[in-house]
Design a protein around this motif. Structure first.
Motif, short mmCIF file in Angstrom:
data_model
loop_
_atom_site.label_atom_id
_atom_site.label_comp_id
_atom_site.label_asym_id
_atom_site.label_seq_id
_atom_site.Cartn_x
_atom_site.Cartn_y
_atom_site.Cartn_z
N VAL A 19 -2.81 2.87 -8.36
CA VAL A 19 -4.26 3.06 -8.38
C VAL A 19 -4.60 4.14 -7.37
O VAL A 19 -4.38 3.98 -6.17
CB VAL A 19 -5.01 1.76 -8.04
N LEU A 20 -5.13 5.25 -7.84
CA LEU A 20 -5.42 6.40 -6.99
C LEU A 20 -6.91 6.67 -6.94
O LEU A 20 -7.61 6.55 -7.96
CB LEU A 20 -4.70 7.65 -7.51
N THR A 21 -7.39 7.05 -5.78
CA THR A 21 -8.76 7.48 -5.60
C THR A 21 -8.79 8.51 -4.50
O THR A 21 -7.79 8.70 -3.79
CB THR A 21 -9.69 6.29 -5.27
N VAL A 22 -9.90 9.22 -4.37
CA VAL A 22 -10.07 10.20 -3.30
C VAL A 22 -11.06 9.63 -2.30
O VAL A 22 -12.21 9.34 -2.64
CB VAL A 22 -10.55 11.55 -3.84
N ARG A 23 -10.59 9.43 -1.08
CA ARG A 23 -11.42 8.89 0.00
C ARG A 23 -11.32 9.82 1.20
O ARG A 23 -10.22 10.13 1.64
CB ARG A 23 -10.98 7.47 0.39
N LEU A 27 -6.16 12.02 -1.04
CA LEU A 27 -5.69 11.21 -2.16
C LEU A 27 -5.09 9.93 -1.61
O LEU A 27 -4.15 9.96 -0.81
CB LEU A 27 -4.65 11.97 -2.98
N CYS A 28 -5.63 8.79 -2.02
CA CYS A 28 -5.20 7.49 -1.48
C CYS A 28 -4.72 6.59 -2.61
O CYS A 28 -5.20 6.67 -3.74
CB CYS A 28 -6.35 6.81 -0.74
N ALA A 29 -3.78 5.72 -2.27
CA ALA A 29 -3.25 4.75 -3.22
C ALA A 29 -3.55 3.34 -2.72
O ALA A 29 -3.61 3.09 -1.50
CB ALA A 29 -1.74 4.93 -3.39
N LEU A 30 -3.72 2.44 -3.65
CA LEU A 30 -3.97 1.04 -3.31
C LEU A 30 -2.64 0.32 -3.08
O LEU A 30 -1.73 0.39 -3.92
CB LEU A 30 -4.72 0.37 -4.46
N VAL A 31 -2.50 -0.34 -1.95
CA VAL A 31 -1.31 -1.13 -1.65
C VAL A 31 -1.73 -2.50 -1.17
O VAL A 31 -2.81 -2.68 -0.60
CB VAL A 31 -0.40 -0.45 -0.60
N SER A 126 -3.09 -9.08 2.09
CA SER A 126 -4.12 -8.09 2.39
C SER A 126 -3.96 -6.92 1.45
O SER A 126 -2.90 -6.73 0.84
CB SER A 126 -4.03 -7.64 3.86
N ALA A 127 -5.01 -6.13 1.34
CA ALA A 127 -5.00 -4.97 0.46
C ALA A 127 -5.77 -3.86 1.14
O ALA A 127 -6.75 -4.10 1.85
CB ALA A 127 -5.64 -5.31 -0.90
N ARG A 128 -5.34 -2.61 0.92
CA ARG A 128 -6.03 -1.49 1.54
C ARG A 128 -5.67 -0.19 0.84
O ARG A 128 -4.72 -0.13 0.06
CB ARG A 128 -5.68 -1.38 3.02
N TRP A 129 -6.47 0.83 1.12
CA TRP A 129 -6.18 2.18 0.67
C TRP A 129 -5.37 2.89 1.75
O TRP A 129 -5.67 2.76 2.93
CB TRP A 129 -7.47 2.95 0.41
N ALA A 130 -4.38 3.65 1.34
CA ALA A 130 -3.57 4.42 2.28
C ALA A 130 -3.31 5.80 1.70
O ALA A 130 -3.10 5.95 0.49
CB ALA A 130 -2.24 3.72 2.55
N PRO A 131 -3.34 6.85 2.52
CA PRO A 131 -3.04 8.20 2.02
C PRO A 131 -1.65 8.26 1.41
O PRO A 131 -0.69 7.74 1.99
CB PRO A 131 -3.14 9.07 3.28
N VAL A 132 -1.53 8.88 0.25
CA VAL A 132 -0.23 8.93 -0.42
C VAL A 132 0.78 9.72 0.40
O VAL A 132 1.98 9.44 0.36
CB VAL A 132 -0.36 9.51 -1.85
N GLU A 133 0.31 10.73 1.15
CA GLU A 133 1.25 11.49 1.97
C GLU A 133 1.92 10.60 3.01
O GLU A 133 3.08 10.80 3.36
CB GLU A 133 0.52 12.66 2.65
#
Length: 252
Positions: A19-23, A27-31, A126-133
């Motif tokens: 799951v990708l979004t721009v925050r 570019l961030c992925a859901l983990v 837990s769940a969060r957005w994290a930069p894909v890089e």
């Protein structure tokens, strides 16, 4: 050759979601942090086992809601359009990818505009957005459990494949608009390309390309100052699904 059931041991099917979004222009992925064994306490992509009475897309949508509280609709479903995009990514079937049993995973790629903070549920602590890089170890500041190879199972490879799918598809399709709200400015669309590709783009050249590509953007009939400065024209995604000419990714 006669069918021999003993020659085909049982296996399970799962769905994993990139799951990708721009925050904040990244570019961030859901983990999610796993709450159960195997890999308890490790970050992983959201997902889970496919039930006997559901198809793959239904399983992907259910797991996303259960583990994060987020809804991403299949563009072909009758559900209201929320600007999200969902598609199958690839199938992963290494016999040793899951220590519990033979598991085949059908990964899905979901793209959406700036999604809200997720909530954990199901077997996720837990769940969060994290930069894909950071997750892929592509930036110097990555360290510890977020470095490349530290996601549970083979999820680092699945994430890398999902990111590359997104990066390549926005070259020749209108998929980049899936990261934008229904009405957006050219500047906001440019920041999507910059975040997904990880490059800086010349604003004037980008504006000329996207507004000159037939069917890519259509004027929405208004302006906005939400980015500060002078009012900027608002656009909506046009009817084109393939871009001609394509938006070629700059070499880095």
């Amino acid at each position: 050759m006669p069918y021999d059931p003993s020659a085909f041991p049982p296996f399970a099917v799962t769905v994993d979601l990139v799951v990708l979004t721009v925050r904040r222009d990244a570019l961030c992925a859901l983990v999610v942090r796993r709450g159960e064994q195997p890999y308890q306490g490790r970050w992983a992509l959201p997902g889970g086992f496919v039930r006997a009475d559901e198809d793959l897309t239904g399983a992907a949508a259910r797991e996303l809601v259960e583990e994060t509280g987020l809804c991403v609709h299949d563009p072909h479903s009758p559900a209201p359009d929320n600007g999200a995009h969902l598609e199958q990514l690839a199938t992963y079937g290494d016999p040793k990818r899951d220590p519990r049993m033979r598991v085949v995973s059908v990964a899905h790629l979901a793209l959406a505009p700036d999604l809200p903070a997720p909530r954990a549920g199901g077997d996720a602590n837990s769940a969060r957005w994290a930069p894909v890089e950071t997750l892929l170890g592509q930036e110097g500041g990555a360290r510890g459990e977020e470095q490349s190879g530290q996601l549970a199972f083979d999820h680092t490879q699945i994430l890398a494949d999902g990111v590359e799918r997104a990066r390549s598809k926005i070259e020749y399709s209108s998929l980049a608009t899936a990261f934008c709200p229904p009405e957006f400015t050219v500047g906001e669309l440019r920041r999507v390309y910059e975040a997904v590709w990880g490059v800086a783009l010349d604003p004037r050249n980008f504006h000329r390309k996207v507004t000159g590509t037939p069917g890519f953007l259509v004027p929405a009939g208004g302006t906005t100052t939400r980015q500060g400065g002078r009012p900027a024209q608002l656009f909506r995604a046009g009817g084109a699904t393939l871009l001609n000419p394509p938006m070629l990714r700059p070499e880095v």
